[in-house]
Design an enzyme around this catalytic site. Structure first.
Site, PDB file in Angstrom:
ATOM      1  N   TYR A  40     -16.701  17.886  12.345  1.00 16.28           N
ATOM      2  CA  TYR A  40     -17.877  18.756  12.381  1.00 16.28           C
ATOM      3  C   TYR A  40     -17.363  20.177  12.209  1.00 16.28           C
ATOM      4  O   TYR A  40     -16.211  20.384  11.818  1.00 16.28           O
ATOM      5  CB  TYR A  40     -18.545  18.492  13.747  1.00 16.28           C
ATOM      6  CG  TYR A  40     -19.898  19.089  13.941  1.00 16.28           C
ATOM      7  CD1 TYR A  40     -20.921  18.879  13.032  1.00 16.28           C
ATOM      8  CD2 TYR A  40     -20.176  19.839  15.084  1.00 16.28           C
ATOM      9  CE1 TYR A  40     -22.177  19.428  13.258  1.00 16.28           C
ATOM     10  CE2 TYR A  40     -21.429  20.374  15.310  1.00 16.28           C
ATOM     11  CZ  TYR A  40     -22.421  20.171  14.390  1.00 16.28           C
ATOM     12  OH  TYR A  40     -23.654  20.702  14.620  1.00 16.28           O
TER      13      TYR A  40
ATOM     14  N   ARG B 134     -27.519  26.029   2.028  1.00 14.89           N
ATOM     15  CA  ARG B 134     -26.923  26.950   3.010  1.00 14.89           C
ATOM     16  C   ARG B 134     -26.062  26.145   3.972  1.00 14.89           C
ATOM     17  O   ARG B 134     -26.465  25.812   5.075  1.00 14.89           O
ATOM     18  CB  ARG B 134     -28.038  27.708   3.761  1.00 14.89           C
ATOM     19  CG  ARG B 134     -27.568  28.984   4.436  1.00 14.89           C
ATOM     20  CD  ARG B 134     -27.790  28.946   5.928  1.00 14.89           C
ATOM     21  NE  ARG B 134     -27.061  27.880   6.558  1.00 14.89           N
ATOM     22  CZ  ARG B 134     -27.353  27.341   7.732  1.00 14.89           C
ATOM     23  NH1 ARG B 134     -28.391  27.734   8.398  1.00 14.89           N
ATOM     24  NH2 ARG B 134     -26.630  26.358   8.264  1.00 14.89           N
TER      25      ARG B 134
ATOM     26  N   LYS C 230     -22.836  14.822  10.569  1.00 14.33           N
ATOM     27  CA  LYS C 230     -23.868  14.832  11.609  1.00 14.33           C
ATOM     28  C   LYS C 230     -24.200  13.413  12.057  1.00 14.33           C
ATOM     29  O   LYS C 230     -24.417  13.152  13.239  1.00 14.33           O
ATOM     30  CB  LYS C 230     -25.143  15.495  11.075  1.00 14.33           C
ATOM     31  CG  LYS C 230     -24.995  16.991  10.894  1.00 14.33           C
ATOM     32  CD  LYS C 230     -25.572  17.745  12.062  1.00 14.33           C
ATOM     33  CE  LYS C 230     -25.160  19.192  11.998  1.00 14.33           C
ATOM     34  NZ  LYS C 230     -25.913  20.086  12.830  1.00 14.33           N
TER      35      LYS C 230
ATOM     36  N   GLU D 142     -31.248  19.465   7.264  1.00 13.17           N
ATOM     37  CA  GLU D 142     -29.984  20.083   7.643  1.00 13.17           C
ATOM     38  C   GLU D 142     -29.509  21.056   6.571  1.00 13.17           C
ATOM     39  O   GLU D 142     -29.420  20.693   5.388  1.00 13.17           O
ATOM     40  CB  GLU D 142     -28.959  18.941   7.779  1.00 13.17           C
ATOM     41  CG  GLU D 142     -27.734  19.267   8.530  1.00 13.17           C
ATOM     42  CD  GLU D 142     -27.969  19.635   9.981  1.00 13.17           C
ATOM     43  OE1 GLU D 142     -28.592  18.877  10.714  1.00 13.17           O
ATOM     44  OE2 GLU D 142     -27.512  20.718  10.375  1.00 13.17           O
ATOM     45  N   ASP D 143     -29.232  22.278   6.976  1.00 15.15           N
ATOM     46  CA  ASP D 143     -28.632  23.269   6.083  1.00 15.15           C
ATOM     47  C   ASP D 143     -29.408  23.506   4.784  1.00 15.15           C
ATOM     48  O   ASP D 143     -28.824  23.630   3.698  1.00 15.15           O
ATOM     49  CB  ASP D 143     -27.158  22.918   5.811  1.00 15.15           C
ATOM     50  CG  ASP D 143     -26.296  23.243   7.037  1.00 15.15           C
ATOM     51  OD1 ASP D 143     -26.861  23.698   8.049  1.00 15.15           O
ATOM     52  OD2 ASP D 143     -25.072  23.051   6.988  1.00 15.15           O
TER      53      ASP D 143
ATOM     54  N   ASP E 178     -32.594  20.793  12.362  1.00 16.73           N
ATOM     55  CA  ASP E 178     -31.568  21.088  13.362  1.00 16.73           C
ATOM     56  C   ASP E 178     -31.224  22.569  13.408  1.00 16.73           C
ATOM     57  O   ASP E 178     -30.945  23.108  14.481  1.00 16.73           O
ATOM     58  CB  ASP E 178     -30.317  20.265  13.058  1.00 16.73           C
ATOM     59  CG  ASP E 178     -29.344  20.314  14.217  1.00 16.73           C
ATOM     60  OD1 ASP E 178     -29.803  20.223  15.364  1.00 16.73           O
ATOM     61  OD2 ASP E 178     -28.132  20.466  13.977  1.00 16.73           O
ATOM     62  N   ASP E 179     -31.242  23.228  12.258  1.00 14.10           N
ATOM     63  CA  ASP E 179     -30.861  24.649  12.228  1.00 14.10           C
ATOM     64  C   ASP E 179     -31.889  25.500  12.965  1.00 14.10           C
ATOM     65  O   ASP E 179     -31.543  26.481  13.613  1.00 14.10           O
ATOM     66  CB  ASP E 179     -30.723  25.125  10.783  1.00 14.10           C
ATOM     67  CG  ASP E 179     -29.750  24.245  10.039  1.00 14.10           C
ATOM     68  OD1 ASP E 179     -28.581  24.205  10.432  1.00 14.10           O
ATOM     69  OD2 ASP E 179     -30.175  23.547   9.098  1.00 14.10           O
TER      70      ASP E 179
ATOM     71  N   ASN F 182     -21.330  30.281  12.263  1.00 15.87           N
ATOM     72  CA  ASN F 182     -20.265  29.332  11.902  1.00 15.87           C
ATOM     73  C   ASN F 182     -19.828  29.559  10.465  1.00 15.87           C
ATOM     74  O   ASN F 182     -20.608  30.083   9.678  1.00 15.87           O
ATOM     75  CB  ASN F 182     -20.800  27.898  12.014  1.00 15.87           C
ATOM     76  CG  ASN F 182     -21.118  27.496  13.442  1.00 15.87           C
ATOM     77  OD1 ASN F 182     -20.420  27.873  14.348  1.00 15.87           O
ATOM     78  ND2 ASN F 182     -22.173  26.735  13.608  1.00 15.87           N
TER      79      ASN F 182
HETATM   80  P1  NAI Z   1     -30.275  32.433   7.558  1.00 14.13           P
HETATM   81  O1  NAI Z   1     -29.776  32.724   6.212  1.00 14.13           O
HETATM   82  O2  NAI Z   1     -31.588  31.762   7.698  1.00 14.13           O
HETATM   83  O3  NAI Z   1     -30.355  33.805   8.400  1.00 14.13           O
HETATM   84  C1  NAI Z   1     -29.397  34.805   8.379  1.00 14.13           C
HETATM   85  C2  NAI Z   1     -30.027  36.076   8.914  1.00 14.13           C
HETATM   86  O4  NAI Z   1     -29.005  37.040   9.073  1.00 14.13           O
HETATM   87  C3  NAI Z   1     -31.078  36.690   8.006  1.00 14.13           C
HETATM   88  O5  NAI Z   1     -32.138  37.174   8.790  1.00 14.13           O
HETATM   89  C4  NAI Z   1     -30.368  37.880   7.376  1.00 14.13           C
HETATM   90  O6  NAI Z   1     -31.247  38.938   7.081  1.00 14.13           O
HETATM   91  C5  NAI Z   1     -29.428  38.265   8.490  1.00 14.13           C
HETATM   92  N1  NAI Z   1     -28.265  38.991   7.993  1.00 14.13           N
HETATM   93  C6  NAI Z   1     -27.447  38.644   6.986  1.00 14.13           C
HETATM   94  N2  NAI Z   1     -26.498  39.590   6.823  1.00 14.13           N
HETATM   95  C7  NAI Z   1     -26.723  40.538   7.752  1.00 14.13           C
HETATM   96  C8  NAI Z   1     -26.095  41.742   8.093  1.00 14.13           C
HETATM   97  N3  NAI Z   1     -25.023  42.162   7.447  1.00 14.13           N
HETATM   98  N4  NAI Z   1     -26.604  42.456   9.100  1.00 14.13           N
HETATM   99  C9  NAI Z   1     -27.670  42.029   9.769  1.00 14.13           C
HETATM  100  N5  NAI Z   1     -28.318  40.881   9.512  1.00 14.13           N
HETATM  101  C10 NAI Z   1     -27.847  40.143   8.505  1.00 14.13           C
HETATM  102  O7  NAI Z   1     -29.157  31.592   8.287  1.00 14.13           O
HETATM  103  P2  NAI Z   1     -29.284  30.739   9.626  1.00 14.13           P
HETATM  104  O8  NAI Z   1     -29.634  29.354   9.323  1.00 14.13           O
HETATM  105  O9  NAI Z   1     -30.144  31.439  10.584  1.00 14.13           O
HETATM  106  O10 NAI Z   1     -27.761  30.722  10.109  1.00 14.13           O
HETATM  107  C11 NAI Z   1     -27.099  31.930  10.446  1.00 14.13           C
HETATM  108  C12 NAI Z   1     -25.768  31.587  11.073  1.00 14.13           C
HETATM  109  O11 NAI Z   1     -25.970  30.892  12.285  1.00 14.13           O
HETATM  110  C13 NAI Z   1     -24.855  30.718  10.213  1.00 14.13           C
HETATM  111  O12 NAI Z   1     -23.558  31.210  10.256  1.00 14.13           O
HETATM  112  C14 NAI Z   1     -24.913  29.390  10.884  1.00 14.13           C
HETATM  113  O13 NAI Z   1     -23.719  28.666  10.735  1.00 14.13           O
HETATM  114  C15 NAI Z   1     -25.118  29.774  12.319  1.00 14.13           C
HETATM  115  N6  NAI Z   1     -25.736  28.714  13.089  1.00 14.13           N
HETATM  116  C16 NAI Z   1     -25.125  28.365  14.255  1.00 14.13           C
HETATM  117  C17 NAI Z   1     -25.598  27.348  15.015  1.00 14.13           C
HETATM  118  C18 NAI Z   1     -24.920  27.026  16.294  1.00 14.13           C
HETATM  119  O14 NAI Z   1     -23.930  27.533  16.617  1.00 14.13           O
HETATM  120  N7  NAI Z   1     -25.422  26.211  17.129  1.00 14.13           N
HETATM  121  C19 NAI Z   1     -26.725  26.541  14.548  1.00 14.13           C
HETATM  122  C20 NAI Z   1     -27.354  27.035  13.329  1.00 14.13           C
HETATM  123  C21 NAI Z   1     -26.845  28.084  12.630  1.00 14.13           C
END
Ligand code: NAI
Length: 607
Positions: free
Chosen positions: A155, A208, A226, A298-299, A321-322, A463
């Site tokens: 994972y 993504r 997963k 997912e993603d 899940d996200d 991540n």
């Molecule tokens: P997304 O693409 O839907 O959202 C990203 C957000 O970050 C957007 O609102 C964007 O405007 C903002 N953003 C991007 N660059 C930026 C910057 N330089 N300054 C400020 N804001 C910025 O992506 P999602 O699905 O929300 O995932 C985001 C991260 O969260 C990924 O790295 C993902 O791996 C992680 N994640 C972690 C989880 C966990 O630890 N349990 C579960 C799901 C996601």
């Protein structure tokens, strides 16, 4: 052998004539190396032996009771050296295996030794996947018995690298690829999958993948990983799990230019073409597997994720899940941390950096929990929660230009462009990173949090590890050991001023296997937000004093199957309460029932 495969005398006669003429030419001093001959270094088939068979159609078939080599090659039943003497006799295995007979425990010990010997984590991943394709029960036993060590391999973070290189790693199909080429035929494609009783599907379109962006068809590593966790951590039978990748192209130019890329070589289909394919897929799933199959998105990129969830949550058993899994696991950490922070959720102020699927999903669930617990309308509860995106603090003056899922968070405030300004102005007690951008919780930001709060709660959720907003070490040192820290990808324990801190991992793996299992065992037909709250509360209740003493807000993953059984039971209880469960009558003790339904990977004896 069919009659036409037998070499006919006339062919033999022709060959003899050909050999005689070669010999004559050799005597005359002429070179006899025929450029089409395989013997002479070419690739042609001069003797016509391959051609004797290649035109003839053959039927691939297999017997239904596996024995001998077939049994050894069947990952569902293979035990390798674990086959007993009696099984070797009765299943025609004598001589196909070396004489030693191993217990499953000894096999686990040997494999762990070999996996630990690899220095490159991707090699560990490949070794694990090969084991899965060779001996499924041993794979799951290994994973369950060594969950803390192997979870980061199958994972996040290793699975991210595996997806990036999936084109090279890919050996055998591990799930279904449904591309635009299969438009109009998706039901048939589903029927190609060898298992019939599917209970959980994890599907991605690869747009993504973690924080790594568009990996197209190579995103397949994610549903495969997963679902391995659904089995190992949640107890869903492996044969009931189906990984699917929907390939509508990719906008990743590097992949499009890569000669080894395994997906459709075109830019992503969008709009009607995309949604029509997804609609066909969702209808085919329901038609083939019925109402109770769980589809986990997912993603997907956020522009599709929210829409797909909204579209199908009223007609199918779907879960993103996200958005929802992340929300539930983070909420569990927040509820648990109240023991360290004091007060209730409503007493805290939350600031998110990143307002996408994860950020807004978590924010919404926190608001729902506050609203449920305090009886205030959810609109009111949202006022405690602020989000920053790439354009700065989300405020009402930006409302017109915001994506629909950000609009509920556009509160009255002057515009602020940096995170540091937002921290200073909003004074949050909880800072959550969901931006996908690494090293954005800078020293200034973390110190500002420490200046406002006795115990700042900092969650760097992006991540993989390289994208984490800050590391555990940074969070602890910049707050002089006062931070309560957790992250999306794992960090090692860190010692500061003689005290050891164990960073929590807000890992979705805590929630989705138990949540999904709860839906399966209750025969639920829809996912309701209250089930997510039920999952969070069950997880938070598993954090004990001994864990708090080490600064942990999540229980250790070693107990994950017990935790999953509790989550499943709480989710199932909610499904029965809401009238969404179809498996009747309701079992009296749902925890016991969940435990009794869990798949265990111990070897079975063969007659
Ligand atoms: P997304 O693409 O839907 O959202 C990203 C957000 O970050 C957007 O609102 C964007 O405007 C903002 N953003 C991007 N660059 C930026 C910057 N330089 N300054 C400020 N804001 C910025 O992506 P999602 O699905 O929300 O995932 C985001 C991260 O969260 C990924 O790295 C993902 O791996 C992680 N994640 C972690 C989880 C966990 O630890 N349990 C579960 C799901 C996601």
């Amino acid at each position: 052998m069919s009659p036409s495969q037998i070499l006919r005398p006339v062919n033999l006669f022709k060959r003899m004539l050909k050999m005689q003429s070669s010999l004559k030419r050799m005597k005359d001093g002429e070179s006899v190396i025929d450029p089409t001959s395989t013997v002479g270094g070419g690739v042609g088939d001069v003797y016509g032996e391959d051609r004797a068979t290649e035109d003839h159609l053959v039927t691939p078939w297999t017997v239904s009771v596996a024995s001998g080599c077939t049994l050894l090659r069947d990952p569902h039943h293979n035990k390798g050296l674990g086959f007993t003497e009696r099984e070797r006799d009765s299943h025609y295995l004598r001589g196909l295996l070396p004489p030693a007979v191993s217990t499953q425990e000894l096999q686990v010990k040997k494999l762990m030794q070999s996996i630990r010997s690899y220095e490159v984590t991707l090699h560990k991943y490949v070794a694990m996947m090969e084991l899965k394709e060779r001996n499924e029960r041993l794979f799951y036993k290994l994973l369950i018995d060594n969950v803390e060590e192997l979870l980061p391999i199958v994972y996040t973070p290793t699975v991210g690298e595996a997806c990036q290189k999936y084109g090279c790693i890919f050996k055998r199909p591990q799930g279904l690829f449904i591309s635009l080429k299969e438009k109009g035929k998706i039901l048939e494609v589903l029927k190609n999958w060898p298992e019939r009783s599917i209970q959980v599907i994890v599907v991605t379109d690869g747009e993504r993948i973690l924080g790594l962006g568009d990996l197209g068809c190579q995103g397949m590593g994610i549903p495969v990983g997963k679902l391995a966790l659904y089995t190992a951590l949640g107890g869903v039978r492996p044969s009931a799990c189906l990984p699917i990748t929907i390939d509508v192209g990719t906008n990743n130019q590097k992949l499009l230019d890569d000669e080894f890329y395994i997906g459709l070589r075109q830019k992503r289909a969008t709009g009607k073409e995309y949604y029509d394919l997804l609609e066909e897929f969702m209808s085919a799933v329901k038609q083939n597997y019925g109402e109770k199959v769980l589809v986990q998105f997912e993603d997907f990129a956020n522009h599709n994720a929210f829409e797909l969830l909204a579209k199908y949550k009223t007609t199918h058993l779907v879960f993103n899940d996200d958005i929802q899994g992340t929300a539930s696991v983070v909420l569990a950490g927040l509820v648990a941390s109240l023991k360290l922070l004091g007060g209730s959720l409503a007493d805290h102020t939350f600031l998110f950096f990143g307002a996408g699927e994860a950020g807004t999903g978590i924010a919404e669930l926190i608001a729902l929990e506050i609203s449920t617990k305090t009886n205030v309308p959810v609109e009111e509860a949202r006022k405690k929660i602020w989000l920053v995106d790439s354009k700065g603090l989300i405020v009402s003056s930006r409302k017109e230009s915001l994506q629909h899922f950000k609009k509920p968070w556009a509160h009255e405030h002057e515009p602020l462009s940096t995170l540091l300004d937002a921290v200073k102005a909003i004074k949050p007690s909880v800072l959550i990173g969901t931006s996908g951008v690494g090293q954005t919780f800078t020293q200034d930001v973390v110190e500002a949090m420490a200046a406002i709060n006795e115990r700042p709660l900092i969650m760097a959720l992006s991540n993989p590890t390289s994208q984490a907003e800050c590391t555990a070490e940074q969070a602890y040192t910049w707050t002089e050991g006062r931070a309560i820290f957790s992250s999306g990808s794992p960090f090692d324990p860190y010692e500061y001023n003689g005290k050891s801190f164990i960073p929590g991992q807000a890992n979705n793996a805590y929630i989705f296997p138990g949540l999904g299992f709860g839906l399966v065992i209750s025969g639920a037909i829809r996912v309701h937000d209250e089930m997510l709250l039920a999952a969070s509360e069950a997880l938070a209740s598993q954090v004990m004093q001994e864990h708090y003493d080490k600064g942990m807000i999540y229980p250790p993953l070693t107990n994950i199957r017990k935790i999953s059984a509790h989550i499943a039971a709480n989710v199932a209880a909610k499904a029965y309460e809401l009238g969404l469960a179809t498996r009747l009558p309701r079992p009296a003790d749902l925890v016991k029932y969940a435990e009794s339904c869990m798949y265990t990977p111990n070897y079975r004896s063969y007659r």
